[in-house]
Write a protein that holds these residues in place. Structure first.
Motif, short mmCIF file in Angstrom:
data_model
loop_
_atom_site.label_atom_id
_atom_site.label_comp_id
_atom_site.label_asym_id
_atom_site.label_seq_id
_atom_site.Cartn_x
_atom_site.Cartn_y
_atom_site.Cartn_z
N VAL A 14 -13.94 -5.30 -24.86
CA VAL A 14 -14.81 -5.07 -26.01
C VAL A 14 -16.04 -5.96 -25.95
O VAL A 14 -17.15 -5.55 -26.29
N ALA A 15 -15.87 -7.18 -25.48
CA ALA A 15 -16.99 -8.13 -25.39
C ALA A 15 -17.87 -7.85 -24.17
O ALA A 15 -18.90 -8.51 -23.99
N GLY A 16 -17.48 -6.90 -23.33
CA GLY A 16 -18.26 -6.60 -22.12
C GLY A 16 -18.03 -7.61 -21.01
O GLY A 16 -18.82 -7.71 -20.08
N LYS A 17 -16.94 -8.35 -21.11
CA LYS A 17 -16.59 -9.35 -20.10
C LYS A 17 -15.17 -9.11 -19.61
O LYS A 17 -14.24 -9.84 -20.01
N PRO A 18 -14.98 -8.10 -18.77
CA PRO A 18 -13.63 -7.81 -18.29
C PRO A 18 -13.03 -9.01 -17.58
O PRO A 18 -13.74 -9.82 -16.99
N GLN A 19 -11.72 -9.13 -17.68
CA GLN A 19 -11.04 -10.23 -17.02
C GLN A 19 -11.26 -10.17 -15.52
O GLN A 19 -11.19 -9.10 -14.91
N SER A 34 -13.01 2.54 -20.81
CA SER A 34 -13.33 1.47 -21.75
C SER A 34 -14.81 1.54 -22.05
O SER A 34 -15.62 0.98 -21.31
N ASP A 35 -15.17 2.27 -23.10
CA ASP A 35 -16.57 2.45 -23.45
C ASP A 35 -16.70 3.13 -24.80
O ASP A 35 -15.73 3.21 -25.54
N LYS A 36 -17.88 3.66 -25.10
CA LYS A 36 -18.13 4.30 -26.39
C LYS A 36 -18.34 5.80 -26.24
O LYS A 36 -19.08 6.41 -27.01
N ARG A 37 -17.67 6.40 -25.27
CA ARG A 37 -17.82 7.85 -25.06
C ARG A 37 -17.39 8.64 -26.29
O ARG A 37 -16.59 8.17 -27.08
N SER A 38 -17.93 9.84 -26.43
CA SER A 38 -17.67 10.64 -27.62
C SER A 38 -16.28 11.28 -27.62
O SER A 38 -15.77 11.63 -28.68
N ARG A 39 -15.68 11.45 -26.46
CA ARG A 39 -14.34 12.04 -26.38
C ARG A 39 -13.50 11.24 -25.39
O ARG A 39 -13.92 11.03 -24.26
N VAL A 40 -12.34 10.84 -25.84
CA VAL A 40 -11.40 10.10 -24.99
C VAL A 40 -10.14 10.95 -24.92
O VAL A 40 -9.61 11.37 -25.96
N LYS A 41 -9.65 11.20 -23.70
CA LYS A 41 -8.48 12.08 -23.59
C LYS A 41 -7.50 11.54 -22.57
O LYS A 41 -7.82 10.71 -21.71
#
Length: 181
Positions: A14-19, A34-41
């Protein structure tokens, strides 16, 4: 192995800093998106769950079975786990446990329950936790089943969520997650 870094992983995403280092050796085995896409399936064979991200929140889709939970000697035999976990990070945070199942809905209920038990401390930090089951065949009337009643009650009372079951495909909008079926 059961990943014990999901909370840190989600916060980093969420912070844009992946482990930098993943407990499961390869984060691509765990994180589907892991993003703000309009559809997650997520989908398997003829079953599909689709979440419409109308609010454009950050949504992380985790593969639970074979990703976050990988069967090895450290995982007790018979450990029940769901297929996917969607984490919706918005004004209120939502976790959606998804099981894509053939015909054994009773076992799907146990898989959601098992995942809730394994990750109750992490999931308890979310405003709402929901359970979703998508089955191949017609959905049996389980509303009187003790497993259904107990899981639905736990989701409602402890996690402020709900349980929904659908045949073949389930689609819902993020703003409707709390609505009854």
């Amino acid at each position: 192995m059961i990943c014990n870094q999901v909370q840190a992983c989600a916060a980093g995403e969420v912070a844009g800093k992946p482990q930098a280092k993943c407990a499961n050796h390869n984060r691509k085995e765990c994180i589907v998106s892991s993003d703000k896409r309009s559809r997650v399936k997520c989908e398997e064979r003829t079953k599909k769950y689709l979440l419409e991200n109308t609010m454009r929140n950050h949504v992380i889709s985790y593969k639970m079975d074979g990703g976050i939970i990988r069967m090895d000697r450290s995982v007790p035999e018979g450990t029940c786990k769901c297929d996917y976990l969607f984490l919706v990070h918005g004004a209120e945070s939502h976790a959606v446990l998804v099981e894509l199942k053939g015909i054994n809905v009773a076992h799907a209920l146990k898989q959601l329950q098992g995942t809730l038990t394994l990750f109750q401390n992490f999931l308890g930090k979310f405003s709402h936790v929901h359970g979703r089951i998508v089955v191949t065949s017609s959905t049996p009337d389980l509303k009187a089943s003790p497993d259904y009643v107990n899981l639905a009650r736990m989701l409602r009372q402890k996690f402020h969520g709900n349980l929904k079951i659908a045949e073949r495909q389930m689609g819902e909008r993020d703003v409707d997650l709390d609505k009854s079926s």
